[in-house]
Each structure stands twice: as structure tokens, then as C-alpha cells.
Enzyme design. Structure first.
Site, PDB file in Angstrom:
ATOM      1  N   ALA A   1       0.822  -1.212   0.000  1.00  0.00           N
ATOM      2  CA  ALA A   1       0.000   0.000   0.000  1.00  0.00           C
ATOM      3  C   ALA A   1       0.856   1.262   0.000  1.00  0.00           C
ATOM      4  CB  ALA A   1      -0.924   0.002   1.217  1.00  0.00           C
TER       5      ALA A   1
ATOM      6  N   GLY B   1       0.088  -5.666   0.192  1.00  0.00           N
ATOM      7  CA  GLY B   1      -0.728  -5.762  -1.003  1.00  0.00           C
ATOM      8  C   GLY B   1       0.022  -6.316  -2.196  1.00  0.00           C
TER       9      GLY B   1
ATOM     10  N   GLU C   1       0.753  -6.340   7.277  1.00  0.00           N
ATOM     11  CA  GLU C   1      -0.241  -5.339   7.680  1.00  0.00           C
ATOM     12  C   GLU C   1      -0.380  -5.184   9.183  1.00  0.00           C
ATOM     13  OE1 GLU C   1      -1.385  -6.429   3.469  1.00  0.00           O
ATOM     14  OE2 GLU C   1      -0.564  -7.441   5.240  1.00  0.00           O
TER      15      GLU C   1
END
Length: 343
Positions: free
Chosen positions: A134, A179, A218
Site C-alpha cells: 500500500a 498488497g 499489515e
């Protein structure tokens, strides 16, 4: 079922459309969701209308003359049918920003309708990185509603990649984090390059090897995988290992994530070369049969075995009337290589 199979056997009928009829019927029996619930989406399911305009306005200053962040490269000659998706957001290490994701969605959408494409390779033009995940700097400028809408857009992109009808390969010649790894997991196959650290001592026991960095990190940023990683990683490496990797935000050293790993070369494209080798093994096979095999596996893994066998039966029925199936049989009998045309 018999009626549907007769419809599937009709010449000229789209295999995915017909199979979709069965899958929608099966979904309608089990899904309690009301299709009218939730925010209305733009065509293509990208962003809810309630927040799209505000999200779009933040990045509308991007000039049309700006270099593309994602491009297509169609190989020619003996490699005709192989298409490369080139990620080239150099300044941000292919971070998943709004423009990058929007361009990627457009390219993937065009590929889904292209019957001439037999294999798609996702690769990076940024040295040392596949996709850094991200774009947190861009995300920090979003309010909660915009962030939710963007994550929905990102999740939809990964679903688009996973839903491509032809085989897909992620060539990871560098870091695939967050991602970025979710994008690789959305592909059917993955290749990765290994970097060997060689100390002064040359004995094999002192040579350490590690792969291109891969991980769903994450949780180290106060988040959880939101673009399919929490679902696709367990399906790839198993639930126990997936939980360890996600809970700890740790890096994965292959651990079943990749199909083929090779030592990195001086030009930094060893994973790409291996991906091309893999694509060239797929290229000579009957394209309709390959697509239907992917459909049978992808759809079947999501349902019980009885329903999965029905899906396989329907896919098998679709391949029977094709010219490629006859060509395969004739070539075997005549002891010659088959010449498949995708018909």
C-alpha cells in the site's frame, strides 16, 4: 442439469457464460444477501458513488502526460499469446496508489475479454521490488470513508486478477509485501529469485540463501490484510502457517508460496526468466482446455466435493465439442504435435 448441459454443448456458446449460469443458480440458493443492500457502485464495481467523487478529486491533478504506472507488453513470434503486465511506478516502488490501481484495473479488464491471450505474467520494471504494498503516504491523506472505498477498489482488483480466465504468473524479482504479496497470491503461479550471500569461507554449509522478501506485514501497521490476503494465503500455504505469518507480520521464505525459485542473476530478472519458461510450457497446450481446467479448480475449491464434481462435469462437457479436443485426439493417433487454434 441435463437441460443446462445440452445448452452448454451448443456450438458458439460462451463457456464462461454458461458455467456462470450454473454458478449463479447455485449462489442464489445459498446467499442470503439482498443485492439492493449496501452503497451503489459505479460500473465495474470500483467505488461507491457516495465517496467516489471526493476520492477522485484528490488525484485529478494528475496530468494526462504523466508516465503510465502500468503497461502491457505482448510478446511476439514463438511467444505469441504471452502477455506481460509491467508495473513501472519507479518513484514509489510500485506502491498501490489510486492511479496505479486504476490503471491496473483497466488493463486487467481488457485482458479478461481477450481470447488471444494464453498466459499473463505480472512483473516489475523497478529493480529489486515486485510491489511494495500500500501507498501509506497517500493513504494517510484519506479520511475513513475514502480509505474504505479505496480498499474496496483494491480488493476488487485482486478479484479481477484471480478471475482472469487464462493462467497468470507473478514473477517476483524483489520484495512483495502486503498488497504486493496479495497481488501475487491472486495469480495462479509464482516464481521468485533467490539471493545467495557468500562469506569468505566457500564451504556449502556457510552459504546462506534467502528469497525475495515476501510477507503480509499489515499487522505491523495496525491493519490486517484487506485485499484478499487473509483468505488466499491459507488456501495456498495452509491455515496454521498463514496464521503465523499474518499474526507476526513476518517475512516468508518461500514456505510453499512459490512454484519455482531460482538464484538471482546479474541482470536481476531470474524470476522473470523462470516465469517465461513456465509460460512456454503452458503455451502449447489447448487453450480452451486450460481455461476450463482453471475454472473447474478455482470454482470447485470453494464448494463441497459433490458440487465441485458437478462443476468439473460441466467444464468437461464444454470441451468435448471443441475442434481442439478433436485435434488433440488426431495428433495423438498420428503421433505428431497438436496444432491448437483455441476453437
Amino acid at each position: 442439469m441435463a437441460t443446462l448441459l445440452r445448452r452448454l454443448a451448443m456450438p458458439g456458446r460462451s463457456s464462461r457464460r454458461c458455467l456462470g449460469v450454473f454458478l449463479r443458480e447455485m449462489h442464489s440458493r445459498t446467499s442470503p444477501l439482498n443485492p439492493r443492500e449496501g452503497p451503489r457502485l459505479l460500473a465495474g464495481g470500483s467505488l461507491p458513488l457516495t465517496t467516489y467523487s471526493s476520492t477522485h478529486s484528490r488525484w485529478q491533478h494528475r496530468k494526462a502526460a504523466d508516465p503510465p504506472e502500468v503497461e502491457l507488453h505482448r510478446l511476439e513470434g514463438e511467444d505469441n499469446g504471452i502477455v506481460e503486465v509491467l508495473m513501472c511506478r519507479h518513484k514509489a516502488r510500485n506502491a498501490l496508489g489510486y492511479v496505479f490501481v486504476s490503471q491496473m484495473r483497466g488493463l486487467v479488464s481488457s485482458l479478461s475479454e481477450d481470447s488471444a491471450v494464453r498466459v499473463v505474467i505480472f512483473r516489475s520494471l523497478v529493480p529489486g521490488v515486485f510491489c511494495a504494498g500500500a501507498d501509506l503516504k497517500e493513504r494517510a491523506r484519506m479520511n475513513d470513508a475514502m480509505s474504505d472505498s479505496f480498499v474496496h477498489m483494491l480488493r476488487t482488483l485482486m478479484t479481477q486478477i484471480a478471475s482472469l480466465p487464462m493462467p497468470t504468473i507473478a514473477a517476483m524479482d524483489g520484495a512483495a509485501l502486503g498488497g504486493g504479496l496479495e497481488m501475487a497470491l491472486a495469480c495462479d503461479l509464482r516464481t521468485a529469485a533467490l539471493t545467495f550471500k557468500r562469506p569468505l569461507c566457500v564451504c556449502l554449509c556457510c552459504v546462506s540463501a534467502h528469497s525475495a522478501q515476501m510477507g503480509l506485514i499489515e499487522t505491523t501497521r495496525g491493519l490486517l490484510p484487506g485485499a484478499g490476503g487473509s483468505q488466499r494465503l491459507p488456501r495456498t500455504v495452509g491455515m496454521t502457517l498463514a496464521k503465523e505469518l499474518i499474526y507476526t507480520g513476518g517475512k516468508a521464505l518461500e514456505m510453499g508460496l512459490v512454484n519455482r525459485s531460482v538464484e538471482q542473476n546479474e541482470t536481476g530478472d531470474a524470476a522473470l526468466r523462470e516465469a517465461l519458461s513456465l509460460a512456454r510450457e503452458i503455451l502449447p497446450q489447448a487453450p480452451i482446455a486450460v481455461r476450463l481446467a482453471k475454472e473447474a479448480m478455482d470454482r470447485g475449491i470453494e464448494v463441497d466435493i459433490t458440487s465441485a464434481m458437478k462443476i468439473e462435469k460441466m467444464c468437461y462437457a464444454l470441451v468435448i465439442p471443441t475442434k481442439d479436443r478433436k485435434e488433440g485426439m488426431d495428433a495423438f493417433i498420428e503421433k505428431r504435435p497438436p496444432r491448437y487454434t483455441g476453437q
